[in-house]
Design a protein around this motif. Sequence first.
Motif, mmCIF file in Angstrom:
data_model
loop_
_atom_site.group_PDB
_atom_site.id
_atom_site.type_symbol
_atom_site.label_atom_id
_atom_site.label_comp_id
_atom_site.label_asym_id
_atom_site.label_seq_id
_atom_site.Cartn_x
_atom_site.Cartn_y
_atom_site.Cartn_z
ATOM 1 N N MET A 39 0.760 -1.364 -0.106
ATOM 2 C CA MET A 39 0.130 0.245 0.049
ATOM 3 C C MET A 39 0.910 1.278 0.039
ATOM 4 S SD MET A 39 -1.124 2.484 2.587
ATOM 5 C CE MET A 39 -0.777 2.035 3.814
ATOM 6 N N LEU A 40 2.110 1.073 0.758
ATOM 7 C CA LEU A 40 2.925 2.530 0.823
ATOM 8 C C LEU A 40 3.538 2.488 -0.347
ATOM 9 C CD1 LEU A 40 4.997 2.321 4.115
ATOM 10 C CD2 LEU A 40 3.337 3.893 3.405
ATOM 11 N N GLY A 41 3.841 1.406 -1.222
ATOM 12 C CA GLY A 41 4.401 1.554 -2.545
ATOM 13 C C GLY A 41 3.388 2.484 -3.425
ATOM 14 N N ALA A 42 2.225 2.163 -3.428
ATOM 15 C CA ALA A 42 1.302 3.026 -4.202
ATOM 16 C C ALA A 42 1.103 4.363 -3.760
ATOM 17 C CB ALA A 42 -0.080 2.180 -4.005
ATOM 18 N N PHE A 43 1.343 4.526 -2.420
ATOM 19 C CA PHE A 43 1.113 5.956 -2.070
ATOM 20 C C PHE A 43 2.285 6.903 -2.441
ATOM 21 C CE2 PHE A 43 -2.746 5.244 0.095
ATOM 22 C CZ PHE A 43 -3.353 6.240 0.313
ATOM 23 N N ILE A 44 3.535 6.135 -2.228
ATOM 24 C CA ILE A 44 4.803 6.895 -2.687
ATOM 25 C C ILE A 44 4.811 7.120 -4.139
ATOM 26 C CG2 ILE A 44 7.415 6.688 -2.561
ATOM 27 C CD1 ILE A 44 6.861 5.138 -0.051
ATOM 28 N N PHE A 45 4.486 6.197 -4.894
ATOM 29 C CA PHE A 45 4.125 6.291 -6.353
ATOM 30 C C PHE A 45 3.442 7.629 -6.771
ATOM 31 C CE2 PHE A 45 2.081 5.348 -10.455
ATOM 32 C CZ PHE A 45 3.345 5.610 -11.116
ATOM 33 N N PHE A 46 2.435 7.412 -5.948
ATOM 34 C CA PHE A 46 1.519 8.806 -6.192
ATOM 35 C C PHE A 46 2.022 10.072 -5.912
ATOM 36 C CE2 PHE A 46 -1.494 11.812 -3.602
ATOM 37 C CZ PHE A 46 -2.371 11.973 -4.619
ATOM 38 N N LEU A 47 2.716 10.219 -4.867
ATOM 39 C CA LEU A 47 3.495 11.476 -4.483
ATOM 40 C C LEU A 47 4.605 11.671 -5.336
ATOM 41 C CD1 LEU A 47 3.915 10.862 -0.345
ATOM 42 C CD2 LEU A 47 2.065 12.467 -1.684
ATOM 43 N N LEU A 85 1.454 -7.921 12.540
ATOM 44 C CA LEU A 85 0.103 -7.440 12.431
ATOM 45 C C LEU A 85 0.022 -5.749 13.001
ATOM 46 C CD1 LEU A 85 -2.403 -10.121 13.895
ATOM 47 C CD2 LEU A 85 -2.476 -8.769 11.467
ATOM 48 N N GLY A 86 0.713 -5.545 14.164
ATOM 49 C CA GLY A 86 0.681 -4.271 14.922
ATOM 50 C C GLY A 86 1.469 -3.326 13.794
ATOM 51 N N VAL A 87 2.561 -3.827 13.225
ATOM 52 C CA VAL A 87 3.058 -2.665 12.396
ATOM 53 C C VAL A 87 2.233 -2.609 11.106
ATOM 54 C CG1 VAL A 87 4.869 -2.488 10.644
ATOM 55 C CG2 VAL A 87 5.309 -3.550 13.053
ATOM 56 N N GLY A 88 1.510 -3.461 10.787
ATOM 57 C CA GLY A 88 0.420 -3.416 9.604
ATOM 58 C C GLY A 88 -0.604 -2.171 9.775
ATOM 59 N N VAL A 89 -1.120 -2.440 11.071
ATOM 60 C CA VAL A 89 -2.314 -1.673 11.472
ATOM 61 C C VAL A 89 -1.583 -0.127 11.700
ATOM 62 C CG1 VAL A 89 -4.059 -1.246 13.278
ATOM 63 C CG2 VAL A 89 -3.453 -3.758 12.595
ATOM 64 N N PHE A 90 -0.622 -0.121 12.286
ATOM 65 C CA PHE A 90 0.206 1.186 12.207
ATOM 66 C C PHE A 90 0.339 1.951 11.011
ATOM 67 C CE2 PHE A 90 4.018 3.740 12.344
ATOM 68 C CZ PHE A 90 3.829 4.677 12.850
ATOM 69 N N LEU A 91 0.743 1.118 10.128
ATOM 70 C CA LEU A 91 0.749 1.829 8.585
ATOM 71 C C LEU A 91 -0.293 2.167 8.064
ATOM 72 C CD1 LEU A 91 3.867 -0.511 7.092
ATOM 73 C CD2 LEU A 91 4.099 1.678 8.037
ATOM 74 N N GLU A 92 -1.196 1.255 8.063
ATOM 75 C CA GLU A 92 -2.647 1.926 7.522
ATOM 76 C C GLU A 92 -2.905 3.086 8.093
ATOM 77 O OE1 GLU A 92 -4.723 -1.601 8.814
ATOM 78 O OE2 GLU A 92 -3.630 -2.922 7.600
ATOM 79 N N ASN A 93 -3.073 3.092 9.545
ATOM 80 C CA ASN A 93 -3.824 4.180 10.264
ATOM 81 C C ASN A 93 -2.805 5.260 10.112
ATOM 82 O OD1 ASN A 93 -6.338 3.105 10.858
ATOM 83 N ND2 ASN A 93 -5.217 1.854 12.084
ATOM 84 N N PHE A 94 -1.525 5.345 10.309
ATOM 85 C CA PHE A 94 -0.659 6.359 10.063
ATOM 86 C C PHE A 94 -0.886 7.199 8.434
ATOM 87 C CE2 PHE A 94 3.269 8.737 9.070
ATOM 88 C CZ PHE A 94 3.217 9.345 10.190
ATOM 89 N N THR A 95 -1.066 6.467 7.541
ATOM 90 C CA THR A 95 -1.351 6.832 6.037
ATOM 91 C C THR A 95 -2.702 7.387 6.260
ATOM 92 O OG1 THR A 95 -0.319 4.835 5.340
ATOM 93 C CG2 THR A 95 -1.379 6.193 3.758
ATOM 94 N N LEU A 96 -3.687 6.742 6.892
ATOM 95 C CA LEU A 96 -5.204 7.271 7.070
ATOM 96 C C LEU A 96 -5.266 8.665 7.533
ATOM 97 C CD1 LEU A 96 -8.345 6.620 6.653
ATOM 98 C CD2 LEU A 96 -8.036 6.146 9.113
#
Lengths: 398, 325, 295
Positions: C48-56, C104-115
């Motif tokens: 998901m981060l890959g997609a967002f960084i590409f977007f930026l 799992l925790g790292v994943g949830v963190f990345l999601e909500n941080f981006t959110l």
Amino acid sequence: MKNKLNRILMLAMAVSLVLISTAGCSKKDSSVKAEADVIKIGVIAELTGEIPAVGASCKNAAEMAVKTLNDSGGLEVGGKKMKIKIQIEDNAGRAEQAASSAQKLITQEKVVAIIGPNSSGGAIPTSEITETAKIPMITPWSTNPKTTIDTRLGKPKRYAFRACYLDSFQGQVLALFAKNTLHAKKAAILFDSSSEVLKGQAEVFKNTFEKNGGSVSAYETYTQGDRNFSAQLTNIKNSTPDVIFLPSYYSDVPLEVQQAHRLGITTPFLGSDAWASSELLKLCGKDCDGYYFSSHYSASSKSPDTIKFVKDYEALYKNTPDDVAALTFDAFGIVFEAIKAAGSAESEAIRNAISKIKGYHGVTGNISFTGETGDPVKGVVILEIKNGAFNWYTDVNP
Amino acid sequence: MKVVASAKKLAVPAILLVGCALSCSVSNSNLVDRYVELVVMYVGINFILTLSLNLVNGYMGEFSVGHAVFMAIGAYTSAIITVKVFSLSLGPWIFPLAVLTGGMASALAGLLVAIPSFKIRGDYLAIVTLAFNMIVKSIIENVDFLGGPRGYLGIAKLTSLVWVFFFSFMALWVIRNFVYSNYGRGVVSIREDETAAIIMGVDTKKVKIMTFMLSSFFAGVAGALYAHLLQFISPKSFDILKSTEILIMVYLGGIGSIAGSVLGASVYTVLLELLRPLGIWRMVIMPLVLVFLMIFRPKGITGLREFKWFIPSAEKKIKLFKHKV
Amino acid sequence: MRLGLSYLIQQFLNILQLGSLYALIAIGYTMVYGVLSLINFAHGDVFMLGAFIFFLAALWLKLPFIPALIVTVCVTVCVGVLIERLAYRPLRNAPKMSAVITALGVGVFLENFTLALSPYPQHIPEIVKNRAWVMGQVTVSSIQTIIIAISVTLMVILDFLVRKTRFGMALRAISWDISAVPLMGIPVNRIISQTFALGAALGGAAGVMYSLAYPVIDPYMGIMIGWKAFISAVVGGIGNVRGAMTGGFILGTVEIAVTMFLPSTYRDIVAFTLLFVLLIFRPHGIFGTARSVKL
């Protein structure tokens, strides 16, 4: 060693118990000193979870509605100007969190009314709680009939209201629009079967369309989070429909439309209120040009209330307000109107005044309540997407 | 000495009686805030879920990632019973009956996971449970009788603090006795070394069936309580995210520990409510807390250790089953 | 003409596109699993981060496609290595499951941080000009071609890396026996970091191509795709790189074939039931082998 562990455990349990009780008590103290000329209204929004954009719009509109009112001096209640204070809670898009935030708003924040939640999954459990606590609740966006109806007793809930129209009405309007205005004989439908709202729209559309002499050539589904619709679209392409009804959330629509175009589909799409977000224009670009969809309101409406709302919102948030924002704004408008009419900020008086509201000039059109149910009487707007903008096409009133 | 022994015999019914009376008086008086009461009920339901998953993941060492499915089966079964089958006017005993039936239906479903677990282990079993979760969620979405994605409506509010306390206590008592029974030793031996367990004569198939069924039974009970607390259930309430939430509570509290389940469920639930003022950042802080906790206490708060009261006195004398630190 | 030849070809192309994306992400899961026996649940969110960084990169830096792809891959590699360093390395000797929960925790963190930074879904501008070639009734788009070509190239390179280079040999040795490897003078930590880097690079690249094909991105997009890629890895036999590739294509085929022949509402039921049955008959996936247990 063992003793030490047990002591730690005891301590941990004691701490968590104290935490629970302080959570209960500390807030109560602050609400006791609540200023006498402040009216507290609770907002429950989907700030995190599966539909964060809905929550963000709801929060923006709520803050704006309250700021506008407070800047103008506040609300006149019984000859006294009162300020409004809102408390916004996140329900993470989950039923249990919606219920606990509603309970928190009622018992700890002592709110007189609740706006939200927007998704039916959260709105239904919340309405059960507000019903018991006798606090009026207005959901801006939940179109599930059961939000305002007590299924066990088979009669309307007393304290649950909504600011939007029902899906059954919208589905009928769209089917007739496809049949009569677009002159379609064969329709294909593609929808998100894991969403109660969209599934309902697809069903009503199918029934009405077939009842009026049309046929449904393909009835395809997907589930939330899917990004690849090529298989469904290939099936639709092979069934050669005249129109494709697409009750999908605006974040999915561009994917579906673009993939359809890549597969060489030229049939026009018809959307529902789930399309109505200014994001759609950004996300979809030119691909959505020429398509129609139904909406709760039109940002290009000529009504002065709407023009002012859109202008203020854009100035504050650099974003065209979507229907959730408009409906949230209207939900606040209804509550303010009711407080004024009742001359009191008591929950019961507000509830009675809301049910008597007739012809309230909202951003989303005229809103009236019949006094019997929590569902308003209001019209559907059909919009056309043209040159990267939503243009008003026609109004359909019940 | 005799007095102590007889006092111990009376301990379970006494706690049950006092707890029920206390929770009953709390919910009927206005002493406690309704919000606090609701959060406490969430803690109770989450405790049942956590403890039941701990039985499979913690004590038996399997990795089940689809626990919410058993919750769903219990919730839907009990809701059908109270809404369609029996009229509530028949008496207050309908509710516990519905909850237990929900638990039993879910225990039967547990069998469906238990049987593949004879052959499939580890991460492959995780996928089986995950697939099972997705299949059942998808079936509910497609069956109109169950309300489809619209959810099941018309459920009465029957869950009260008393029932939550009663069933939490029942889960604690039954699972504690199971864990320290002969079968319980079989369960732990599967975690430590399945091959050795077979050689030592443990009937691993029987143990696995019993453990999975017991675990899913209580998950079903929790689901039934959940349904009658929120009065609304939909397939979305029982998706992978819910399963993940239960997993997190298990590992946060500590695997193979009843005390851990108590702590995991209460810390997670209460923290989620306490962090509310943070708004959107609440969901950013929560996982960070989890990650730090895992780094500094990799076994969870009380992993593989037990609170003194939960260990049977006979157990403390024999050194055979030593508790690891 | 529901099942004409052109229809089948069209669906076959759809399968290739979806399958190659699943395969690319599945490789990331399987390689990490191979070296650490850890299900890296944060991998879907690296995607998901890959997609967002590409977007930026595309929107702010206004980079064309290839440089944007390279920037994205560099950033996701850093993120992947950082996650391993900060969250997984301290848990190397802890129980396996605590590391999984940390993931799992790292994943949830990345999601909500981006959110928290971007609550509204974002639209990727059209960077690659899309052209559609119509051949008879079959429509082939340039994006589809690019995705399939890049994915297949990356997979061939990776397969070469794993099978023919010293790094690959070390990688395979670690997955065979992590305790014996340092004795042979192989720097385990470095190899593990490199594995994470490689996995994150593929995840990031998959994110870029995914956002080309499906240009609406949101912070939760990695969850479902992550689970599905994980399933692909397991179907192929987790720990096996070629297995993960095959698994990705199998999952893509099943998902699309079910929609072809059955009402699409039943897709999940049928796809997951097939998975269930497959695991009962081949409990270690298609390419996985049961290792004998040492007594």
